[in-house]
Design an enzyme around this catalytic site. Structure first.
Site, PDB file in Angstrom:
ATOM      1  N   TRP A 102       0.757  -1.187  -0.051  1.00 17.67           N
ATOM      2  CA  TRP A 102       0.038   0.294   0.048  1.00 17.67           C
ATOM      3  C   TRP A 102       0.949   1.316  -0.105  1.00 17.67           C
ATOM      4  O   TRP A 102       0.450   2.136  -0.346  1.00 17.67           O
ATOM      5  CB  TRP A 102      -1.012   0.116   1.338  1.00 17.67           C
ATOM      6  CG  TRP A 102      -1.918  -1.109   0.961  1.00 17.67           C
ATOM      7  CD1 TRP A 102      -2.213  -2.212   1.753  1.00 17.67           C
ATOM      8  CD2 TRP A 102      -3.203  -1.054   0.008  1.00 17.67           C
ATOM      9  NE1 TRP A 102      -3.212  -3.021   1.305  1.00 17.67           N
ATOM     10  CE2 TRP A 102      -3.889  -2.605   0.310  1.00 17.67           C
ATOM     11  CE3 TRP A 102      -3.261  -0.322  -1.130  1.00 17.67           C
ATOM     12  CZ2 TRP A 102      -4.823  -2.822  -0.588  1.00 17.67           C
ATOM     13  CZ3 TRP A 102      -4.338  -0.668  -2.083  1.00 17.67           C
ATOM     14  CH2 TRP A 102      -5.072  -1.714  -1.703  1.00 17.67           C
ATOM     15  N   ASP A 172      -1.501   6.441   6.429  1.00 17.78           N
ATOM     16  CA  ASP A 172      -2.411   5.719   5.743  1.00 17.78           C
ATOM     17  C   ASP A 172      -2.643   4.447   7.005  1.00 17.78           C
ATOM     18  O   ASP A 172      -2.316   3.462   7.138  1.00 17.78           O
ATOM     19  CB  ASP A 172      -2.283   4.909   4.546  1.00 17.78           C
ATOM     20  CG  ASP A 172      -3.383   4.044   4.231  1.00 17.78           C
ATOM     21  OD1 ASP A 172      -4.402   3.738   4.653  1.00 17.78           O
ATOM     22  OD2 ASP A 172      -2.950   3.070   3.087  1.00 17.78           O
ATOM     23  N   LYS A 196     -11.903  -1.856   7.371  1.00 15.79           N
ATOM     24  CA  LYS A 196     -11.262  -2.877   8.153  1.00 15.79           C
ATOM     25  C   LYS A 196     -11.358  -2.739   9.560  1.00 15.79           C
ATOM     26  O   LYS A 196     -11.882  -3.724  10.285  1.00 15.79           O
ATOM     27  CB  LYS A 196      -9.751  -2.695   7.878  1.00 15.79           C
ATOM     28  CG  LYS A 196      -9.430  -3.073   6.330  1.00 15.79           C
ATOM     29  CD  LYS A 196      -9.074  -2.369   5.620  1.00 15.79           C
ATOM     30  CE  LYS A 196      -8.540  -3.175   4.225  1.00 15.79           C
ATOM     31  NZ  LYS A 196      -7.872  -2.192   3.312  1.00 15.79           N
TER      32      LYS A 196
END
Ligand SMILES: *Cc1c(COP(=O)(O)O)cnc(C)c1O
Length: 361
Positions: A102, A172, A196
């Protein structure tokens, strides 16, 4: 169907109590005779709900007043691009710490909008450890430093917030937000896709220091400008009302669980149990991540013989343990242990793994 445990990496398990409450309220929310999805975000009911969600989050994470809380859309991925648009001036540069999939994607999506300087990268180690802090080549003139505290696919986590001096730190936190106490003051901007640890996909939570909102003068549509979203209480256009509502229920649930300190302790114990089972399996199961950087949220592991993978997945599903298949980039298995995954789920997984190893030798 009997009790199932959901180890999905995302969209992931939601707290059962949250789902039950949403179910109870689905047809008649807040005495309105309608669901929350069917009414105006400008109505007094929705505005009160939205304000409470923000207040609960502020209390949970002790968010100071000089930080704005935004309820946005577009997934974390859209903000990979929108963050440089907002935080970097024309011709500016930003530092990226890349310690997994990511972080690499955040850097590549930012590249059209800012000079991306990869200040540290652990790709050469297959992202199995963090780039040592002493080797980061930070630029004191960077617009910001971006990093990914928890890498969802590679299962590596920063267990401390890195000190990057005066340059705003951007995180993030899609896969670790609200999983432990959070010191917001250490960050310039925190963002997370909701799916999540917060709620359904389609909602992005952002916590941003207000002075950073005024940074950019470059031309862009209002819809891209975080300052506009902040000035309009995240209602510049129609927000994801359902996602916001569910996030609010999750924040109430987190408070009832004892807040982030209690969640942090619970998550630490859950992860320790699973890693102990892997490490204590005599090589039957293996996690290749540097123990100092192992994630509490996402635990990738392999079986000693990949030929057993299909049996492991079929039998675990039959035992009510779902979504253990690893990401295709790594193969093997992955168990995600977000807030909504209770300790009983980890106990059931560990018992299944022992039993499987015994039966398959
Ligand atoms: C899941 C995930 C993303 C992608 O989120 P989208 O909402 O699908 O854009 C980004 N970063 C991290 C750390 C993630 O876990």
């Amino acid at each position: 169907m009997s009790q199932v445990w959901n180890f999905s990496a995302g969209p992931a398990a939601l707290p059962r109590e949250v789902l039950e409450r949403a179910q109870r309220e689905l047809l008649d929310w807040d005495g309105s005779g309608m669901s929350v999805m069917e009414q105006s975000h400008r109505g007094k009911r929705f505005i009160a709900m939205a304000a409470r969600a923000e207040a609960d989050l502020r209390e949970l994470a002790a968010i100071p007043d000089d930080y704005a809380v935004l309820f946005l859309q577009g997934g974390a991925t859209q903000h990979f691009a929108q963050i440089p648009m907002n935080l970097a001036g024309e011709g500016g540069s930003a530092d990226y710490i890349v310690n997994g999939h990511w972080g690499a994607k955040a850097a590549s999506e930012a590249a059209p909008y800012v000079k991306v300087h990869v200040a540290a990268d652990s790709k050469a180690d297959d992202y199995r450890r963090l780039p040592p802090r002493g080797e980061w080549k930070l630029d004191p003139h960077a617009a910001y430093v971006h990093y990914t505290p928890n890498e969802t696919i590679h299962g590596v986590e920063h267990h401390e917030v890195p000190d990057v001096g005066e340059v705003p730190l951007v995180a993030d936190m899609s896969s670790d937000i609200l999983s432990a106490p959070l010191d917001v003051r250490r960050f310039g901007l925190i963002y997370a896709g909701a799916q999540k640890n917060i709620g359904p996909s389609g909602l992005v939570l952002m916590i941003v220091r207000r002075d950073l909102l005024a940074r950019t003068t470059r031309p862009m549509a209002k819809i891209f400008r975080y300052a506009e979203h902040a000035a309009n209480d995240s209602m510049l256009n129609t927000p994801n009302t359902w996602g916001w509502y569910l996030a609010g229920l999750t924040f109430q649930w987190l408070k009832a669980q004892g807040g982030l300190a209690a969640m942090g302790e619970r998550n630490r114990v859950k992860a320790e149990r699973l890693y102990a089972a892997i490490d204590g399996s005599g090589g039957y199961y293996r996690n290749a991540v540097d123990p100092a950087a192992r994630s509490r949220m996402n635990v990738p592991f392999t079986l000693h013989d990949a030929a057993l993978d299909a049996s492991f997945l079929a039998e675990s599903e039959a035992a009510g343990l779902f979504a253990l298949k690893g990401h295709k980039a790594l193969g093997g298995m992955r168990a995600s242990l977000y807030n909504a995954v209770p300790p009983e789920a980890v106990d059931a997984l560990v018992a299944f793994m022992r039993d499987f190893a015994t039966r398959h030798g």
